[in-house]
Design a protein around this motif. Structure first.
Motif, PDB file in Angstrom:
ATOM      1  N   ALA A  86       0.835  -1.206   0.000  1.00  0.00           N
ATOM      2  CA  ALA A  86       0.000   0.000   0.000  1.00  0.00           C
ATOM      3  C   ALA A  86       0.870   1.256   0.000  1.00  0.00           C
ATOM      4  O   ALA A  86       0.590   2.209  -0.741  1.00  0.00           O
ATOM      5  N   HIS A  87       1.934   1.252   0.791  1.00  0.00           N
ATOM      6  CA  HIS A  87       2.841   2.409   0.830  1.00  0.00           C
ATOM      7  C   HIS A  87       3.526   2.603  -0.522  1.00  0.00           C
ATOM      8  O   HIS A  87       3.672   3.743  -0.986  1.00  0.00           O
ATOM      9  N   LEU A  88       3.933   1.522  -1.157  1.00  0.00           N
ATOM     10  CA  LEU A  88       4.553   1.621  -2.479  1.00  0.00           C
ATOM     11  C   LEU A  88       3.579   2.244  -3.468  1.00  0.00           C
ATOM     12  O   LEU A  88       3.956   3.139  -4.235  1.00  0.00           O
ATOM     13  N   GLY A  89       2.343   1.785  -3.463  1.00  0.00           N
ATOM     14  CA  GLY A  89       1.335   2.362  -4.362  1.00  0.00           C
ATOM     15  C   GLY A  89       1.179   3.855  -4.145  1.00  0.00           C
ATOM     16  O   GLY A  89       1.104   4.624  -5.106  1.00  0.00           O
ATOM     17  N   ARG A  90       1.159   4.289  -2.897  1.00  0.00           N
ATOM     18  CA  ARG A  90       1.051   5.730  -2.606  1.00  0.00           C
ATOM     19  C   ARG A  90       2.275   6.481  -3.105  1.00  0.00           C
ATOM     20  O   ARG A  90       2.163   7.575  -3.654  1.00  0.00           O
ATOM     21  N   ASP A  91       3.456   5.893  -2.920  1.00  0.00           N
ATOM     22  CA  ASP A  91       4.689   6.562  -3.350  1.00  0.00           C
ATOM     23  C   ASP A  91       4.764   6.722  -4.872  1.00  0.00           C
ATOM     24  O   ASP A  91       5.322   7.698  -5.366  1.00  0.00           O
ATOM     25  N   LEU A  92       4.223   5.753  -5.605  1.00  0.00           N
ATOM     26  CA  LEU A  92       4.305   5.766  -7.066  1.00  0.00           C
ATOM     27  C   LEU A  92       3.212   6.591  -7.736  1.00  0.00           C
ATOM     28  O   LEU A  92       3.335   6.931  -8.915  1.00  0.00           O
ATOM     29  N   SER A  93       2.166   6.930  -7.005  1.00  0.00           N
ATOM     30  CA  SER A  93       0.954   7.466  -7.628  1.00  0.00           C
ATOM     31  C   SER A  93       0.748   8.955  -7.403  1.00  0.00           C
ATOM     32  O   SER A  93       1.032   9.482  -6.327  1.00  0.00           O
ATOM     33  N   ASP A  94       0.204   9.585  -8.441  1.00  0.00           N
ATOM     34  CA  ASP A  94      -0.316  10.951  -8.324  1.00  0.00           C
ATOM     35  C   ASP A  94      -1.707  10.925  -7.713  1.00  0.00           C
ATOM     36  O   ASP A  94      -2.106  11.849  -7.028  1.00  0.00           O
ATOM     37  N   SER A  95      -2.448   9.869  -8.024  1.00  0.00           N
ATOM     38  CA  SER A  95      -3.829   9.768  -7.576  1.00  0.00           C
ATOM     39  C   SER A  95      -4.212   8.303  -7.379  1.00  0.00           C
ATOM     40  O   SER A  95      -3.822   7.443  -8.184  1.00  0.00           O
TER      41      SER A  95
END
Length: 95
Positions: free
Chosen positions: A78-87
């Motif tokens: 989940a943290h990786l997804g947040r780090d990679l994403s604008d939205s």
């Protein structure tokens, strides 16, 4: 049953390899307790409104969704997804 849908729109600088790695890491948590069905994939339409990666998870019940949200195997993904994403957009609903 509870459906959990998430869409990720990656930052422009995120490479194809990083995107593929994120999807692979998502697939790696498909066996967590309480998951009945799990799908992750890359957008194939690529319209201006499209997100880059979609996630579908079918949980046994609300308790399974709540457990997933705090699972130590899920948290780094989940943290990786947040780090990679604008939205990131998500919706959870009874099925």
């Amino acid at each position: 049953m509870v459906v959990h849908l998430v869409s990720f729109k990656y930052k422009a600088a995120v490479t194809p390899a990083e995107r593929a790695d994120h999807r692979a890491k998502l697939r790696g948590i498909a066996d967590l307790d309480g998951i009945l069905d799990f799908k992750v994939g890359e957008d194939i339409v690529r319209s201006p409104r499209s997100y880059d990666t979609g996630l579908f998870v079918l949980f046994r019940d609300r308790a399974a969704l709540d457990s997933y949200a705090t699972n130590p195997r899920h948290l780094p993904v989940a943290h990786l997804g947040r780090d990679l994403s604008d939205s990131i957009v998500a919706v959870d609903f009874d099925a």
